[in-house]
Design a protein around this motif. Sequence first.
Motif, PDB file in Angstrom:
ATOM      1  N   GLY A   1       0.800  -1.163  -0.165  1.00 50.29           N
ATOM      2  CA  GLY A   1       0.020  -0.011   0.054  1.00 50.29           C
ATOM      3  C   GLY A   1       0.740   1.391  -0.032  1.00 50.29           C
ATOM      4  N   LEU A   2       2.054   1.226   0.616  1.00 53.54           N
ATOM      5  CA  LEU A   2       2.831   2.327   0.381  1.00 53.54           C
ATOM      6  C   LEU A   2       2.901   3.171  -1.101  1.00 53.54           C
ATOM      7  N   TRP A   3       2.635   2.329  -1.984  1.00 54.53           N
ATOM      8  CA  TRP A   3       2.870   2.791  -3.372  1.00 54.53           C
ATOM      9  C   TRP A   3       1.802   3.682  -3.867  1.00 54.53           C
ATOM     10  N   ALA A   4       0.734   3.741  -2.941  1.00 55.08           N
ATOM     11  CA  ALA A   4      -0.333   4.621  -3.205  1.00 55.08           C
ATOM     12  C   ALA A   4      -0.147   6.078  -3.254  1.00 55.08           C
ATOM     13  N   ALA A   5       1.131   6.543  -2.607  1.00 61.25           N
ATOM     14  CA  ALA A   5       1.628   7.780  -2.655  1.00 61.25           C
ATOM     15  C   ALA A   5       1.873   8.318  -3.950  1.00 61.25           C
ATOM     16  N   VAL A   6       2.417   7.341  -5.029  1.00 60.93           N
ATOM     17  CA  VAL A   6       2.770   7.810  -6.112  1.00 60.93           C
ATOM     18  C   VAL A   6       1.517   8.208  -7.072  1.00 60.93           C
ATOM     19  N   SER A   7       0.281   7.679  -6.804  1.00 61.02           N
ATOM     20  CA  SER A   7      -0.776   7.999  -7.688  1.00 61.02           C
ATOM     21  C   SER A   7      -1.597   8.945  -7.271  1.00 61.02           C
ATOM     22  N   PRO A   8      -1.666  10.169  -8.124  1.00 71.13           N
ATOM     23  CA  PRO A   8      -2.701  11.371  -7.867  1.00 71.13           C
ATOM     24  C   PRO A   8      -3.984  11.226  -7.315  1.00 71.13           C
ATOM     25  N   ARG A   9      -4.533   9.784  -7.762  1.00 71.14           N
ATOM     26  CA  ARG A   9      -5.853   9.373  -7.246  1.00 71.14           C
ATOM     27  C   ARG A   9      -5.885   8.942  -6.052  1.00 71.14           C
ATOM     28  N   HIS A  10      -4.720   8.379  -5.535  1.00 73.67           N
ATOM     29  CA  HIS A  10      -4.833   7.733  -4.373  1.00 73.67           C
ATOM     30  C   HIS A  10      -3.855   8.097  -3.264  1.00 73.67           C
ATOM     31  N   ALA A  11      -3.142   9.159  -3.687  1.00 70.06           N
ATOM     32  CA  ALA A  11      -2.338   9.705  -2.444  1.00 70.06           C
ATOM     33  C   ALA A  11      -2.966  10.078  -1.342  1.00 70.06           C
ATOM     34  N   HIS A  12      -4.017  10.579  -1.337  1.00 68.40           N
ATOM     35  CA  HIS A  12      -4.826  10.936  -0.333  1.00 68.40           C
ATOM     36  C   HIS A  12      -4.897   9.931   0.951  1.00 68.40           C
ATOM     37  N   LEU A  13      -5.021   8.803   0.295  1.00 69.77           N
ATOM     38  CA  LEU A  13      -4.657   7.580   1.409  1.00 69.77           C
ATOM     39  C   LEU A  13      -3.473   7.589   2.300  1.00 69.77           C
ATOM     40  N   MET A  14      -2.693   8.086   1.819  1.00 66.92           N
ATOM     41  CA  MET A  14      -1.197   8.243   2.567  1.00 66.92           C
ATOM     42  C   MET A  14      -1.239   9.822   3.229  1.00 66.92           C
ATOM     43  N   ALA A  15      -2.221  10.230   3.452  1.00 66.62           N
ATOM     44  CA  ALA A  15      -1.980  11.479   4.144  1.00 66.62           C
ATOM     45  C   ALA A  15      -1.549  11.444   5.458  1.00 66.62           C
ATOM     46  N   GLY A  16      -0.638  12.223   5.901  1.00 58.67           N
ATOM     47  CA  GLY A  16       0.110  12.171   7.314  1.00 58.67           C
ATOM     48  C   GLY A  16       0.967  10.836   7.433  1.00 58.67           C
ATOM     49  N   CYS A  17       1.132  10.007   6.478  1.00 58.29           N
ATOM     50  CA  CYS A  17       2.009   8.928   6.611  1.00 58.29           C
ATOM     51  C   CYS A  17       3.614   9.241   6.793  1.00 58.29           C
ATOM     52  N   ALA A  18       3.948  10.433   6.091  1.00 58.54           N
ATOM     53  CA  ALA A  18       5.486  10.920   5.876  1.00 58.54           C
ATOM     54  C   ALA A  18       5.708  11.447   7.345  1.00 58.54           C
ATOM     55  N   GLY A  19       5.005  11.493   8.302  1.00 61.32           N
ATOM     56  CA  GLY A  19       5.204  11.938   9.803  1.00 61.32           C
ATOM     57  C   GLY A  19       5.848  10.734  10.539  1.00 61.32           C
ATOM     58  N   ALA A  20       5.760   9.810  10.014  1.00 63.07           N
ATOM     59  CA  ALA A  20       6.317   8.459  10.817  1.00 63.07           C
ATOM     60  C   ALA A  20       7.849   8.438  11.010  1.00 63.07           C
ATOM     61  N   ASP A  21       8.380   7.405  11.419  1.00 63.42           N
ATOM     62  CA  ASP A  21       9.702   7.367  11.668  1.00 63.42           C
ATOM     63  C   ASP A  21      10.513   6.334  10.692  1.00 63.42           C
TER      64      ASP A  21
END
Length: 459
Positions: A262-282
């Motif tokens: 699922g981490l690859w959702a970030a590369v898709s303009p249509r699905h990147a919203h699923l990853m909102a906030g994920c970049a705040g992890a460690d």
Amino acid sequence: MDPREAALRKAYDHAVRWLASLPDRRVPARADAEAIVRALGPDLPDGPGAPAEVVDLLATACEPGLTAFPGGRFFGFVVGGTEPAALATDWLVSAWDQNCVMRAASPAYAAVEDIAGAWLLDLLGLPRGGSVGFTTGATTANFTCLAAGRDEVLRRAGWDVARDGLQGGPGVRVLAGASRHMAVDLALRYLGLGSPEPVAADDQGRMEAGALRRALAGGGSGPVIVVLQAGDIHSGAFDPFTESVRAAREAGAWVHVDGAFGLWAAVSPRHAHLMAGCAGADSWATDAHKTLNVPYDCGLAIVRDPSALRAAMGERGDYLIQHEHGDPIDKVPELSRRGRAFTVWAALRSLGRSGVADLVERLCRHAASFAAGIAAVEGATVLNDVVFTQVCAEFGDDERTDRVLARLLDDGTAWISGSTWHGRRVMRISVSNWSTTDDDVRRTLDAIRRAAGTPAQGP
């Protein structure tokens, strides 16, 4: 002809025939392991054999026992195919035979790992200064990231696990969603951390942020790791990262994300919203041999703080020629490894930014087509919100669902496996292969209708 060249040519011929057979071949294997043993012969020969003849025997004997994992109609597990540039590069990886641990030993590999790692951080929207290790798969990637997290939270508590081990040190609380993947539990077991405390999840497998906050508030002030999930194995659902990361940060926890596919959702303009906030992890774990479609094996362990990863994984030896700026050896558990970054670089260079996005969106579009097609089958119900590449369905009751699955495998058009989700038997479809076409989806849906006793629809 040189024996090595003859063996390589024989392997090439068999590989090309295998790949050419994928569009039309039966997806399940045609022979069992016992039949393959008989064809190969169980006894070790007394003397040597010609390399080309050995390759020919292996390929000929094993072909009936191969499952068409790389083909466009395998949906049984989250198993990607192999993108063409990555496949060809993997042949080079074997021919080059680099032990990719030190810059001094293989400058070419170190350069490619640096480039591929930077590309990955950029594509996935993760911190540019992070460190990327190339592991065997997501289980080892989870292990690697969680080792960095374990050591760091203990270090903050005044305990040096590298020097003193775990015995006598502070206990580490690990909280993870109730619908987590078993790879997380396995990694924690390897690390001596035991089973995680389950945090309530909703009916799609998403961790409930409020439940996480309550669990964190009720557990004291010791070292804590929180494990979140990008892509539930049944529903494809994503945890609410923004709220969950905030709650974990306020508690001083290390935040890790298991994002095998699922981490690859970030590369898709249509699905990147699923990853909102994920970049705040460690830290983040994913597979390249799933959604990115590079050959087995290749996982990715990504850690925000390179020093934390180096402290957990770094090796020292008098005979090693180590570089002042760090080496691949500092990022993953294995001392001996193949050049996984070569194939990742090839896939990314071949696809480009838009190609990776198109790949992810195509997989998601096929999943939506499966959901719509199954929903039209009499007695079938799609049980999940299809937000990414996973589809779960039942066919009235457990007995009928299992009958449909058995008939489908016997039909051979496609491979789709069963599972148990929320106490019910389900058909679980995972769309992961770059080569899956609209026609593959249509043929598979026709096979599902046949298995369910429903007439096929027109084109």
